[in-house]
Design an enzyme around this catalytic site. Structure first.
Site, mmCIF file in Angstrom:
data_model
loop_
_atom_site.group_PDB
_atom_site.id
_atom_site.type_symbol
_atom_site.label_atom_id
_atom_site.label_comp_id
_atom_site.label_asym_id
_atom_site.label_seq_id
_atom_site.Cartn_x
_atom_site.Cartn_y
_atom_site.Cartn_z
ATOM 1 N N SER A 71 0.833 -1.207 0.000
ATOM 2 C CA SER A 71 0.000 0.000 0.000
ATOM 3 C C SER A 71 0.865 1.253 0.000
ATOM 4 C CB SER A 71 -0.921 0.009 1.215
ATOM 5 O OG SER A 71 -1.710 -1.156 1.240
HETATM 6 N N1 SAM Z 1 -0.153 -4.903 4.211
HETATM 7 C C1 SAM Z 1 0.487 -5.205 2.973
HETATM 8 C C2 SAM Z 1 1.868 -4.620 2.857
HETATM 9 O O1 SAM Z 1 2.297 -3.882 3.747
HETATM 10 O O2 SAM Z 1 2.545 -4.938 1.864
HETATM 11 C C3 SAM Z 1 -0.335 -4.823 1.783
HETATM 12 C C4 SAM Z 1 -1.348 -5.839 1.510
HETATM 13 S S1 SAM Z 1 -2.087 -5.925 -0.086
HETATM 14 C C5 SAM Z 1 -2.811 -4.338 -0.305
HETATM 15 C C6 SAM Z 1 -3.444 -6.996 0.361
HETATM 16 C C7 SAM Z 1 -3.040 -8.413 0.693
HETATM 17 O O3 SAM Z 1 -4.191 -9.106 1.143
HETATM 18 C C8 SAM Z 1 -2.508 -9.203 -0.496
HETATM 19 O O4 SAM Z 1 -1.230 -9.680 -0.191
HETATM 20 C C9 SAM Z 1 -3.511 -10.347 -0.656
HETATM 21 O O5 SAM Z 1 -2.923 -11.568 -1.074
HETATM 22 C C10 SAM Z 1 -4.037 -10.447 0.757
HETATM 23 N N2 SAM Z 1 -5.346 -11.127 0.881
HETATM 24 C C11 SAM Z 1 -6.449 -11.023 0.094
HETATM 25 N N3 SAM Z 1 -7.414 -11.833 0.569
HETATM 26 C C12 SAM Z 1 -6.909 -12.455 1.670
HETATM 27 C C13 SAM Z 1 -7.422 -13.405 2.593
HETATM 28 N N4 SAM Z 1 -8.662 -13.895 2.514
HETATM 29 N N5 SAM Z 1 -6.619 -13.807 3.601
HETATM 30 C C14 SAM Z 1 -5.358 -13.334 3.735
HETATM 31 N N6 SAM Z 1 -4.822 -12.435 2.899
HETATM 32 C C15 SAM Z 1 -5.583 -12.004 1.863
#
Ligand code: SAM
Length: 235
Positions: A71
């Site tokens: 993000s």
């Molecule tokens: N916090 C992260 C960082 O600092 O890099 C950014 C995260 S990114 C915007 C959103 C993340 O949510 C992705 O890595 C995606 O794979 C994960 N995601 C989506 N659905 C999910 C789920 N049901 N359980 C766990 N992770 C999930």
């Protein structure tokens, strides 16, 4: 010679970090000194691919592979500030991604559990988190649309992927006085919400403004589709 080049890189990134904090965070209303300090300390360039390092402190999200993103710095700081994290808090982050947000949270809270569904991202984040020496940040490979019941209750739950509505397991896993920060809306139009558990039971909800996140995949989020225009809410 190599040693000098490495020193120069460290200084250069520290300067970029200070500029990021001043121009992207302070000027836009990030005022919590603990959040500012954490954003000054965590080396964001260590959480992106080597080819993206020069962009690490820019005002934008960056690709981390697998269709996912780290993000934008402002988004990370804003979510942490609005979650009102205290040093004694136990926090759940849903969506580990690069591991960057988890380390920022690791500076702010006593204990952080972060959940990722993509094994390669979880493994890579774990390696980075250990390299930086965080012993209070724990990565779990799991479907975070169900929260993470094994470590509940949490004082704060930060969800870094968007859902059509609040998944009920998050409410069940929230401590009294706890806060959930989550983007909710359609695929292209979302608001960030804060749900606060008051008087031990009801949830008080506030709209914190418009943001755009990747989808939360899973039975309490969106169904996975190869064509994202086909995204459908889960149960
Ligand atoms: N916090 C992260 C960082 O600092 O890099 C950014 C995260 S990114 C915007 C959103 C993340 O949510 C992705 O890595 C995606 O794979 C994960 N995601 C989506 N659905 C999910 C789920 N049901 N359980 C766990 N992770 C999930």
């Amino acid at each position: 010679m190599t040693h000098q080049a490495a020193d120069y890189d460290i200084d250069r990134f520290a300067v970029l970090r200070e500029r990021m904090v001043e121009e992207q965070l302070r000027r836009r209303g990030i005022h919590d000194p603990r959040v500012i300090q954490a954003m000054l300390e965590i080396p964001r360039h260590e959480f992106v691919d080597a080819s993206h390092r020069d962009l690490a402190y820019c005002d934008m999200p960056l690709s981390i592979g697998f269709g996912q993103t780290i993000s934008q710095p402002f988004t990370v700081a804003f979510m942490c500030q609005e979650a009102q994290i205290k040093p004694e808090d136990k926090v759940l982050e849903v969506g580990t991604g690069s591991g960057y947000g988890a380390c920022v949270l690791g500076k702010l809270a006593r204990e952080v559990h972060t959940v990722e569904r993509i094994p390669e991202l979880a493994k890579q984040a774990e390696r980075r988190i250990r390299k930086l020496g965080f012993s209070n940040v724990h990565v779990h490979l799991a479907n975070g649309s169900l929260g993470y019941a094994a470590e509940a209750p949490y004082d704060a739950i930060i969800v870094t992927a968007s859902a059509a509505k609040l998944p009920e397991p998050y409410a069940d896993q929230l401590a009294s006085g706890g806060r959930i920060i989550i983007p909710i809306g359609s695929h292209y139009d979302q608001s960030l919400y804060r749900f606060t558990r008051r008087n031990g039971k009801e949830l008080f909800v506030e709209d914190l403004g418009g943001f755009l996140f990747v989808p939360l995949i899973g039975e309490k989020g969106w169904q996975e589709r190869t064509d994202e225009s086909q995204l459908r809410p889960g149960r």
